[in-house]
Write an enzyme that holds these catalytic residues in place. Structure first.
Site, short mmCIF file in Angstrom:
data_model
loop_
_atom_site.label_atom_id
_atom_site.label_comp_id
_atom_site.label_asym_id
_atom_site.label_seq_id
_atom_site.Cartn_x
_atom_site.Cartn_y
_atom_site.Cartn_z
N SER A 136 12.61 5.98 -9.30
CA SER A 136 11.56 7.04 -10.15
C SER A 136 13.01 7.45 -11.25
O SER A 136 14.28 8.03 -10.24
CB SER A 136 11.09 7.92 -9.49
N TYR A 175 10.03 14.66 -2.57
CA TYR A 175 9.74 13.18 -3.23
C TYR A 175 10.80 13.06 -3.77
O TYR A 175 10.80 11.48 -3.77
CB TYR A 175 8.42 13.06 -4.09
N LYS A 203 13.53 9.51 -2.70
CA LYS A 203 13.81 8.37 -3.56
C LYS A 203 15.19 8.26 -3.43
O LYS A 203 15.69 7.22 -3.30
CB LYS A 203 13.24 8.81 -4.97
P1 NAD Z 1 -0.15 4.18 -5.85
O1 NAD Z 1 0.05 5.55 -4.75
O2 NAD Z 1 -1.42 3.90 -6.58
O3 NAD Z 1 0.45 3.29 -5.38
C1 NAD Z 1 1.30 2.91 -4.29
C2 NAD Z 1 0.10 2.59 -2.88
O4 NAD Z 1 1.58 2.84 -1.85
C3 NAD Z 1 -1.19 3.05 -2.33
O5 NAD Z 1 -1.97 2.34 -2.92
C4 NAD Z 1 -1.31 3.29 -1.25
O6 NAD Z 1 -2.22 3.04 -0.68
C5 NAD Z 1 0.01 2.05 -1.08
N1 NAD Z 1 0.63 2.80 0.68
C6 NAD Z 1 1.34 4.89 0.82
N2 NAD Z 1 2.26 4.86 1.95
C7 NAD Z 1 1.40 3.25 2.24
C8 NAD Z 1 1.94 3.44 4.03
N3 NAD Z 1 2.79 3.77 4.16
N4 NAD Z 1 2.04 1.52 4.23
C9 NAD Z 1 1.06 1.26 3.34
N5 NAD Z 1 0.36 1.03 2.26
C10 NAD Z 1 1.30 2.48 1.18
O7 NAD Z 1 1.37 4.82 -6.71
P2 NAD Z 1 1.54 3.89 -8.03
O8 NAD Z 1 1.83 4.41 -9.40
O9 NAD Z 1 1.90 2.36 -7.97
O10 NAD Z 1 3.67 4.16 -7.47
C11 NAD Z 1 3.64 3.15 -6.74
C12 NAD Z 1 6.05 3.36 -6.37
O11 NAD Z 1 6.14 3.81 -7.95
C13 NAD Z 1 5.50 5.04 -5.46
O12 NAD Z 1 7.10 4.43 -4.74
C14 NAD Z 1 6.20 5.49 -6.27
O13 NAD Z 1 7.09 6.93 -6.28
C15 NAD Z 1 6.74 5.30 -7.79
N6 NAD Z 1 7.14 5.64 -8.96
C16 NAD Z 1 5.70 6.05 -9.45
C17 NAD Z 1 5.30 6.31 -10.97
C18 NAD Z 1 4.61 6.96 -11.92
O14 NAD Z 1 4.85 8.25 -12.64
N7 NAD Z 1 3.03 6.15 -11.29
C19 NAD Z 1 7.21 7.18 -10.98
C20 NAD Z 1 8.27 6.64 -10.16
C21 NAD Z 1 7.91 5.71 -9.41
N1 UFG Z 2 1.68 18.01 -18.33
C1 UFG Z 2 0.65 19.13 -18.61
N2 UFG Z 2 -0.13 19.26 -18.46
C2 UFG Z 2 -0.33 18.24 -17.05
C3 UFG Z 2 0.29 17.41 -17.14
C4 UFG Z 2 0.88 17.42 -17.20
O1 UFG Z 2 1.27 19.66 -19.51
O2 UFG Z 2 -1.70 18.37 -16.65
C5 UFG Z 2 2.94 17.79 -18.98
C6 UFG Z 2 4.59 17.92 -18.25
O3 UFG Z 2 4.37 19.60 -17.59
C7 UFG Z 2 5.92 16.88 -18.35
C8 UFG Z 2 4.75 16.33 -19.27
O4 UFG Z 2 3.24 16.41 -19.38
O5 UFG Z 2 6.28 17.75 -19.49
C9 UFG Z 2 4.21 14.83 -18.15
O6 UFG Z 2 3.88 15.11 -16.88
P1 UFG Z 2 4.03 14.14 -15.90
O7 UFG Z 2 3.33 15.10 -14.82
O8 UFG Z 2 2.78 13.14 -16.11
O9 UFG Z 2 5.28 13.51 -15.80
P2 UFG Z 2 6.86 13.68 -15.22
O10 UFG Z 2 7.46 13.82 -15.89
O11 UFG Z 2 6.37 15.20 -14.90
O12 UFG Z 2 6.92 13.37 -13.75
C10 UFG Z 2 6.99 11.98 -13.69
C11 UFG Z 2 6.27 11.60 -11.73
C12 UFG Z 2 7.31 11.88 -11.22
C13 UFG Z 2 8.78 10.95 -11.56
C14 UFG Z 2 8.89 11.26 -13.53
C15 UFG Z 2 9.43 10.04 -13.91
O13 UFG Z 2 5.13 12.60 -11.55
O14 UFG Z 2 7.71 11.60 -9.88
O15 UFG Z 2 7.18 11.24 -13.88
O16 UFG Z 2 9.12 8.62 -13.73
F1 UFG Z 2 9.70 11.35 -10.67
#
Ligand code: NAD
Ligand code: UFG
Length: 351
Positions: free
Chosen positions: A134, A158, A162
């Site tokens: 991430s 979190y 990572k």
């Molecule tokens: P998500 O929660 O939709 O998907 C993650 C999936 O993993 C879920 O279906 C959950 O049930 C499963 N899971 C969690 N723990 C588990 C375990 N111990 N065993 C088996 N399954 C398990 O999240 P996502 O948005 O699809 O994110 C996927 C990956 O990408 C994550 O590792 C997350 O940290 C990373 N990531 C997401 C974002 C974002 O903003 N969505 C940003 C950066 C990184």
């Molecule tokens: N924001 C609002 N109102 C809300 C939610 C968010 O104003 O209800 C703002 C936040 O303050 C930020 C921007 O929208 O300025 C984006 O916020 P997000 O929560 O959507 O995303 P972040 O960039 O804070 O973080 C997300 C994930 C992190 C990840 C990062 C980069 O939550 O785990 O993206 O992948 F690390």
């Protein structure tokens, strides 16, 4: 020699937001896919919809195991059934706020789950891994765009999972150079598949901007809280690099192709972002345009720990993976609204 198209990929967390979109693209590309997911943050209906979208041929290539990476019996069942050519590892918990309140839950799930996975990959002779990292590993970057060789930092439990897992991956590969590991650092994934059949469906009140806006648009939440309007940016709101989830999915295919074809990968990180910064106000305006809905807003103080502006340098991924994001904010909002309007309660038919 087996063609690349028949390779078997294990996708952990494949029932989740990014997982479902990636699994669909893998099936469309002719890969065989096994998912392991404990459904902690997802529902089986999402996998059923992937099957429908993949059609008869694609869905024949998909196996779904309900299982937890922390449970070695579950892993044994999956690994003993199929010989995997590579693993894409999405499974993990990802809510920043929850990780501050419940750090042990995050360390247990994300670290133990991944250590078990690596142990089984080793036992079964599969040493090719694509890992979901991430942009959080850049912390509050001093410079933008974020370049892969920046110093890494973590701001919360979190983020530390990572960061630790990136370090663990580097150590594993250093100790055994047969491993090929790609760490993909996602920026802000949004949008949905163009069909509107799969998309993000967070449990409870969304933490992230786009799912929150979406729930305001369909009437589930009354207004959007804008966290901070006094940042030193063009309109006072914070800037992020939003990336369409289908572009992310394609980024995983590009990473797999690299892993299968290049033998000098080692353990290397790539940003998956667009390289463009968009402010919160701009995102709201784009969503209003795409949906035709007015999003009521409330100006609130900054959210603790938020950075002013974060966006990716995309050069390394473009050069070495041959991958570049295709979609802009307009398409992200269009597809997110298509998913939201067809599925106002996500995968559930009612509240
Ligand atoms: P998500 O929660 O939709 O998907 C993650 C999936 O993993 C879920 O279906 C959950 O049930 C499963 N899971 C969690 N723990 C588990 C375990 N111990 N065993 C088996 N399954 C398990 O999240 P996502 O948005 O699809 O994110 C996927 C990956 O990408 C994550 O590792 C997350 O940290 C990373 N990531 C997401 C974002 C974002 O903003 N969505 C940003 C950066 C990184
Ligand atoms: N924001 C609002 N109102 C809300 C939610 C968010 O104003 O209800 C703002 C936040 O303050 C930020 C921007 O929208 O300025 C984006 O916020 P997000 O929560 O959507 O995303 P972040 O960039 O804070 O973080 C997300 C994930 C992190 C990840 C990062 C980069 O939550 O785990 O993206 O992948 F690390």
């Amino acid at each position: 020699m087996a063609s690349e198209k028949q390779q078997s990929i294990l996708v952990t967390g494949g029932a989740g937001f990014i997982g479902t979109h990636t699994v669909l693209q893998l099936l469309n590309e002719g890969f065989k896919v096994s998912i392991i997911d404990n459904l902690d943050n997802s529902v089986e209906e999402a996998v059923d919809r992937v099957r429908d979208l993949a059609g008869r041929d694609g869905s024949r290539n998909l196996i779904f195991h309900v299982g937890d990476l922390r449970n070695k019996d579950d892993l044994e069942k999956v690994f003993s059934q199929t010989r995997f050519d590579a693993v894409i590892h999405f499974a993990g918990l990802k809510a920043v706020g929850e990780s501050v309140a419940k750090p042990l839950r995050y360390y247990d799930n994300n670290l133990i789950g991944t250590l078990n996975l690596i142990e089984f990959m080793l036992n079964y002779g599969c040493k090719k891994l694509v890992f979901s990292s991430s942009a959080t590993v850049y912390g509050q970057p001093e410079k933008i765009p974020c370049v892969e060789d920046f110093e890494l930092k973590a701001m919360n439990p979190y983020g530390r999972t990572k960061l630790f897992l990136e370090e663990i991956a580097r150590d594993v590969q250093k100790a055994d150079p047969e491993w090929r590991i790609i760490l993909l650092r996602y920026f802000n994934p949004v949008g949905a598949h163009i069909s509107g059949q799969i998309g993000e469906d967070p449990k409870g009140i969304p933490n992230n901007l786009m799912p929150y806006i979406q729930q305001v648009a369909v009437g589930r939440l009354p207004e959007l809280n804008i966290f901070g309007h006094d940042y030193p940016t063009k309109d006072g709101s914070a800037i992020r690099d939003y990336i369409h989830v289908m572009d992310l999915a394609d980024g995983h295919i590009a990473a797999l192709r690299k892993i299968f074809t290049a033998d000098d990968i080692g353990c290397t990180a790539y940003n998956l972002g667009t390289g463009c910064g968009t402010s919160v106000f701009e995102m709201v305006a784009a969503f209003e345009k795409a949906s035709g809905k007015k999003i009521p807003i409330k100006l609130c103080p900054r959210r603790p720990g938020d950075a002013t502006a974060v966006y990716a340098s995309t050069e390394k991924a473009e050069k070495e993976l041959g991958w570049k994001a295709r979609y802009g904010v307009e398409e992200m909002c269009r597809d997110q609204w298509n998913w939201a309007s067809k599925n106002p309660w996500g995968y559930h038919s009612q509240p």
